[in-house]
Design a protein around this motif. Structure first.
Motif, PDB file in Angstrom:
ATOM      1  N   ASN A 187       0.822  -1.201   0.000  1.00  0.00           N
ATOM      2  CA  ASN A 187       0.000   0.000   0.000  1.00  0.00           C
ATOM      3  C   ASN A 187       0.857   1.253   0.000  1.00  0.00           C
ATOM      4  O   ASN A 187       2.021   1.232   0.411  1.00  0.00           O
ATOM      5  CB  ASN A 187      -0.906   0.016   1.239  1.00  0.00           C
ATOM      6  CG  ASN A 187      -1.954  -1.081   1.213  1.00  0.00           C
ATOM      7  OD1 ASN A 187      -2.921  -1.013   0.457  1.00  0.00           O
ATOM      8  ND2 ASN A 187      -1.758  -2.108   2.025  1.00  0.00           N
ATOM      9  N   SER A 188       0.273   2.352  -0.486  1.00  0.00           N
ATOM     10  CA  SER A 188       0.889   3.673  -0.403  1.00  0.00           C
ATOM     11  C   SER A 188       0.140   4.510   0.624  1.00  0.00           C
ATOM     12  O   SER A 188      -1.081   4.411   0.745  1.00  0.00           O
ATOM     13  CB  SER A 188       0.821   4.397  -1.755  1.00  0.00           C
ATOM     14  OG  SER A 188       1.817   3.964  -2.642  1.00  0.00           O
ATOM     15  N   VAL A 189       0.886   5.353   1.327  1.00  0.00           N
ATOM     16  CA  VAL A 189       0.310   6.364   2.209  1.00  0.00           C
ATOM     17  C   VAL A 189       0.655   7.724   1.614  1.00  0.00           C
ATOM     18  O   VAL A 189       1.815   7.990   1.286  1.00  0.00           O
ATOM     19  CB  VAL A 189       0.865   6.246   3.635  1.00  0.00           C
ATOM     20  CG1 VAL A 189       0.388   7.398   4.498  1.00  0.00           C
ATOM     21  CG2 VAL A 189       0.447   4.905   4.247  1.00  0.00           C
ATOM     22  N   SER A 190      -0.364   8.564   1.461  1.00  0.00           N
ATOM     23  CA  SER A 190      -0.203   9.831   0.751  1.00  0.00           C
ATOM     24  C   SER A 190      -0.411  11.008   1.697  1.00  0.00           C
ATOM     25  O   SER A 190      -1.523  11.486   1.871  1.00  0.00           O
ATOM     26  CB  SER A 190      -1.213   9.889  -0.402  1.00  0.00           C
ATOM     27  OG  SER A 190      -1.112  11.110  -1.100  1.00  0.00           O
ATOM     28  N   PRO A 191       0.676  11.525   2.309  1.00  0.00           N
ATOM     29  CA  PRO A 191       0.526  12.664   3.214  1.00  0.00           C
ATOM     30  C   PRO A 191       0.342  13.975   2.454  1.00  0.00           C
ATOM     31  O   PRO A 191       0.737  14.107   1.288  1.00  0.00           O
ATOM     32  CB  PRO A 191       1.853  12.696   3.988  1.00  0.00           C
ATOM     33  CG  PRO A 191       2.525  11.393   3.680  1.00  0.00           C
ATOM     34  CD  PRO A 191       2.033  10.995   2.323  1.00  0.00           C
TER      35      PRO A 191
END
Length: 255
Positions: A187-191
């Protein structure tokens, strides 16, 4: 104290400052043995490791400049050397790509050297570090990529950085499909804007920070822990049915 990551091994690139440091500290509290890479700031890396160990955790750091030839091979060689007493079998459960290179130039001013540097650190390094990690990564493991709101929000002044994060998100999707049969989630986390040393201007200018916060549905700018807590969820067994996603961690910016 709950230790959902007990007996797990995590590697975080760029784990000595900012978001990476918050992730390392959180995973350490959750029971993981934590390895962090750093490029130049040895003192900050030592502080991160010492902080985890002072709280009863296990951690070690390895120096590595990403974006260089053979950085994937050098990373895993350094991991084995620095982690000999921590991870004798060289295996890991959680791989987090956090290290990144920025670019603050519109297309008209962008140089080939700047473009190559951004893509070497933000895209090529995660690709080949992950490729080399495949025999080490245990089935049921986790790959977590730290992306950016810039991948989906038009930002001409950071066009190379934005494109690199878009590429990282595409990598996330295909890798999730490829590693699914092994029970590995990706998964990617997009801050959005997170108050780290990359945003010193905002930390020193309350008026400018207040203006930026008006774009955020939750009414404030982010802290590194806001991202770290989400990453901790994705690293845990609680996220076992979540894969191939780009997860917004912006507090509702620009919605």
């Amino acid at each position: 104290m709950s230790t959902p990551l007990k007996n797990k091994v995590a590697l975080i690139t760029g784990g000595s400052n900012g978001i990476g440091r918050a992730i390392a500290e959180r995973l350490g509290r959750d029971g993981a043995t934590v390895a962090t890479t750093y490029a130049r700031d040895e003192a900050a890396a030592k502080e991160t490791v010492d902080g985890i160990e002072n709280n009863g955790g296990r951690a070690f750091a390895l120096q590595l400049e990403l974006g260089q030839p053979d950085d994937a091979t050098r990373l895993w060689d350094a991991f084995d050397a620095a982690g000999a007493d921590y991870v004798p079998d060289g295996k890991l459960d959680i791989l987090i790509h956090n290290a990144a290179a920025g670019s603050f130039a519109p297309l008209s001013d962008l140089t080939g050297e700047n473009y190559d540097r951004v893509f070497a650190v933000n895209v090529r390094a995660p690709f080949f570090i992950t490729q080399a990690a495949l025999p080490r990564l245990r089935d049921g493991g986790r790959v977590i990529n730290i992306s950016s709101l810039a991948a989906t929000l038009a930002t001409p002044e950071t066009i190379a950085y934005s494109a690199s994060k878009g590429a990282l998100d595409a990598f996330t999707l295909s890798l999730a499909k490829g590693l699914g049969p092994r029970g590995i989630t990706v998964n990617s986390v997009s801050p959005g804007i997170i108050l780290t040393r990359n945003h010193t201007r905002l930390m020193e200018n309350p008026e400018a920070a207040a203006q930026e916060a008006k774009r955020v549905a939750l009414g404030r700018l982010g802290q590194p822990e806001d991202v770290a807590d989400l990453v901790a969820f994705l690293a845990s067994d609680d996220s076992r049915w979540v894969t191939g996603q780009v997860i917004d961690a912006t507090g509702g910016t620009a919605i």
